[in-house]
Design a protein around this motif. Structure first.
Motif, PDB file in Angstrom:
ATOM      1  N   LEU A  27       0.832  -1.343  -0.019  1.00  0.00           N
ATOM      2  CA  LEU A  27       0.031   0.013   0.189  1.00  0.00           C
ATOM      3  C   LEU A  27       0.806   1.192  -0.054  1.00  0.00           C
ATOM      4  O   LEU A  27       1.667   1.284   0.919  1.00  0.00           O
ATOM      5  CB  LEU A  27      -0.792   0.007   1.069  1.00  0.00           C
ATOM      6  CG  LEU A  27      -1.842   0.991   1.499  1.00  0.00           C
ATOM      7  CD1 LEU A  27      -3.080   0.970   0.176  1.00  0.00           C
ATOM      8  CD2 LEU A  27      -2.564   1.160   2.666  1.00  0.00           C
ATOM      9  N   ARG A  28       0.834   2.147  -1.099  1.00  0.00           N
ATOM     10  CA  ARG A  28       1.458   3.396  -1.052  1.00  0.00           C
ATOM     11  C   ARG A  28       0.639   4.534  -0.560  1.00  0.00           C
ATOM     12  O   ARG A  28      -0.209   4.662  -1.110  1.00  0.00           O
ATOM     13  CB  ARG A  28       2.064   3.498  -2.529  1.00  0.00           C
ATOM     14  CG  ARG A  28       2.905   4.756  -2.481  1.00  0.00           C
ATOM     15  CD  ARG A  28       3.621   5.016  -3.938  1.00  0.00           C
ATOM     16  NE  ARG A  28       4.611   4.166  -4.008  1.00  0.00           N
ATOM     17  CZ  ARG A  28       6.071   4.055  -3.291  1.00  0.00           C
ATOM     18  NH1 ARG A  28       6.120   5.074  -2.929  1.00  0.00           N
ATOM     19  NH2 ARG A  28       6.681   3.166  -3.891  1.00  0.00           N
ATOM     20  N   ALA A  29       1.214   5.078   0.380  1.00  0.00           N
ATOM     21  CA  ALA A  29       0.486   6.345   1.010  1.00  0.00           C
ATOM     22  C   ALA A  29       1.422   7.597   0.520  1.00  0.00           C
ATOM     23  O   ALA A  29       2.559   7.557   0.878  1.00  0.00           O
ATOM     24  CB  ALA A  29       0.381   6.272   2.420  1.00  0.00           C
ATOM     25  N   SER A  30       0.649   8.541   0.151  1.00  0.00           N
ATOM     26  CA  SER A  30       1.503   9.780  -0.274  1.00  0.00           C
ATOM     27  C   SER A  30       0.440  10.920   0.011  1.00  0.00           C
ATOM     28  O   SER A  30      -0.547  11.094   0.427  1.00  0.00           O
ATOM     29  CB  SER A  30       2.097   9.646  -1.589  1.00  0.00           C
ATOM     30  OG  SER A  30       0.908   9.572  -2.583  1.00  0.00           O
ATOM     31  N   LEU A  43      -3.755   7.201  -1.873  1.00  0.00           N
ATOM     32  CA  LEU A  43      -3.393   5.900  -1.530  1.00  0.00           C
ATOM     33  C   LEU A  43      -3.667   5.024  -2.803  1.00  0.00           C
ATOM     34  O   LEU A  43      -4.238   5.273  -3.710  1.00  0.00           O
ATOM     35  CB  LEU A  43      -4.455   4.998  -0.508  1.00  0.00           C
ATOM     36  CG  LEU A  43      -4.510   5.487   0.856  1.00  0.00           C
ATOM     37  CD1 LEU A  43      -5.710   4.874   1.521  1.00  0.00           C
ATOM     38  CD2 LEU A  43      -2.957   5.098   1.554  1.00  0.00           C
ATOM     39  N   ASP A  44      -2.633   3.879  -3.074  1.00  0.00           N
ATOM     40  CA  ASP A  44      -2.715   3.190  -4.277  1.00  0.00           C
ATOM     41  C   ASP A  44      -1.913   1.948  -3.723  1.00  0.00           C
ATOM     42  O   ASP A  44      -1.119   1.688  -2.823  1.00  0.00           O
ATOM     43  CB  ASP A  44      -2.032   3.740  -5.332  1.00  0.00           C
ATOM     44  CG  ASP A  44      -2.413   3.337  -6.639  1.00  0.00           C
ATOM     45  OD1 ASP A  44      -3.145   2.318  -6.752  1.00  0.00           O
ATOM     46  OD2 ASP A  44      -2.382   4.004  -7.605  1.00  0.00           O
ATOM     47  N   PHE A  45      -1.752   0.874  -4.540  1.00  0.00           N
ATOM     48  CA  PHE A  45      -0.805  -0.276  -4.549  1.00  0.00           C
ATOM     49  C   PHE A  45       0.129  -0.011  -5.421  1.00  0.00           C
ATOM     50  O   PHE A  45      -0.013   0.212  -6.557  1.00  0.00           O
ATOM     51  CB  PHE A  45      -1.737  -1.446  -4.869  1.00  0.00           C
ATOM     52  CG  PHE A  45      -2.897  -1.950  -3.811  1.00  0.00           C
ATOM     53  CD1 PHE A  45      -2.346  -2.609  -2.625  1.00  0.00           C
ATOM     54  CD2 PHE A  45      -4.311  -1.914  -4.064  1.00  0.00           C
ATOM     55  CE1 PHE A  45      -3.334  -2.738  -1.564  1.00  0.00           C
ATOM     56  CE2 PHE A  45      -5.306  -2.243  -3.228  1.00  0.00           C
ATOM     57  CZ  PHE A  45      -4.622  -2.611  -1.861  1.00  0.00           C
ATOM     58  N   VAL A  64       4.229   1.723   1.963  1.00  0.00           N
ATOM     59  CA  VAL A  64       5.525   2.508   1.662  1.00  0.00           C
ATOM     60  C   VAL A  64       5.136   3.870   1.473  1.00  0.00           C
ATOM     61  O   VAL A  64       4.174   4.308   1.066  1.00  0.00           O
ATOM     62  CB  VAL A  64       5.657   1.729   0.254  1.00  0.00           C
ATOM     63  CG1 VAL A  64       6.987   2.411  -0.512  1.00  0.00           C
ATOM     64  CG2 VAL A  64       6.208   0.253   0.155  1.00  0.00           C
ATOM     65  N   VAL A  65       6.134   4.617   1.847  1.00  0.00           N
ATOM     66  CA  VAL A  65       5.805   6.155   1.739  1.00  0.00           C
ATOM     67  C   VAL A  65       7.174   6.863   1.259  1.00  0.00           C
ATOM     68  O   VAL A  65       8.105   6.337   1.711  1.00  0.00           O
ATOM     69  CB  VAL A  65       5.328   6.574   3.235  1.00  0.00           C
ATOM     70  CG1 VAL A  65       5.243   8.088   3.080  1.00  0.00           C
ATOM     71  CG2 VAL A  65       4.378   5.951   3.646  1.00  0.00           C
TER      72      VAL A  65
END
Length: 108
Positions: A27-30, A43-45, A64-65
């Protein structure tokens, strides 16, 4: 660190399963500029970890950030609501000094 609530964990697992994503996807948080308060969550994968990314795991969910976003998200809990007042992921961010009514954007 970024933590994940039990409800968010269940929803992330379901979304990954529905999309048939394997364990290489995190999971990518930004944080991006924009929104009514100045900064917005995203949020995205993602199956790629970049050299300066920060990687965390909580309750089996790998998050992941990028370093720039981590400055805004340190100490944040990712949660999920399916209630009448709104459905979706939301961030319990101790760094946010102001948030908009919808919870999608914030300022520090």
């Amino acid at each position: 660190m970024i933590t994940v609530s039990d409800k968010a964990k269940e929803k992330v697992y379901k979304l990954k399963q529905d999309a048939q994503l394997d364990d290489s996807f995190r999971l990518r948080a930004s944080v991006t500029g924009g929104g009514c308060s100045g900064l917005s969550y995203k949020l995205d994968f993602d199956d790629e970890v970049k050299p300066m990314d920060q990687e965390f795991e909580d309750k089996g969910v790998k998050v992941v950030v990028d370093m720039k976003s981590f400055l805004y998200l340190a100490g944040t809990e990712l949660d999920f609501s399916d209630g009448l007042n709104g459905k979706g992921f939301f961030f319990n961010n101790p760094n946010a000094s102001r948030t908009c009514g919808c919870g999608d954007s914030f300022s520090v």
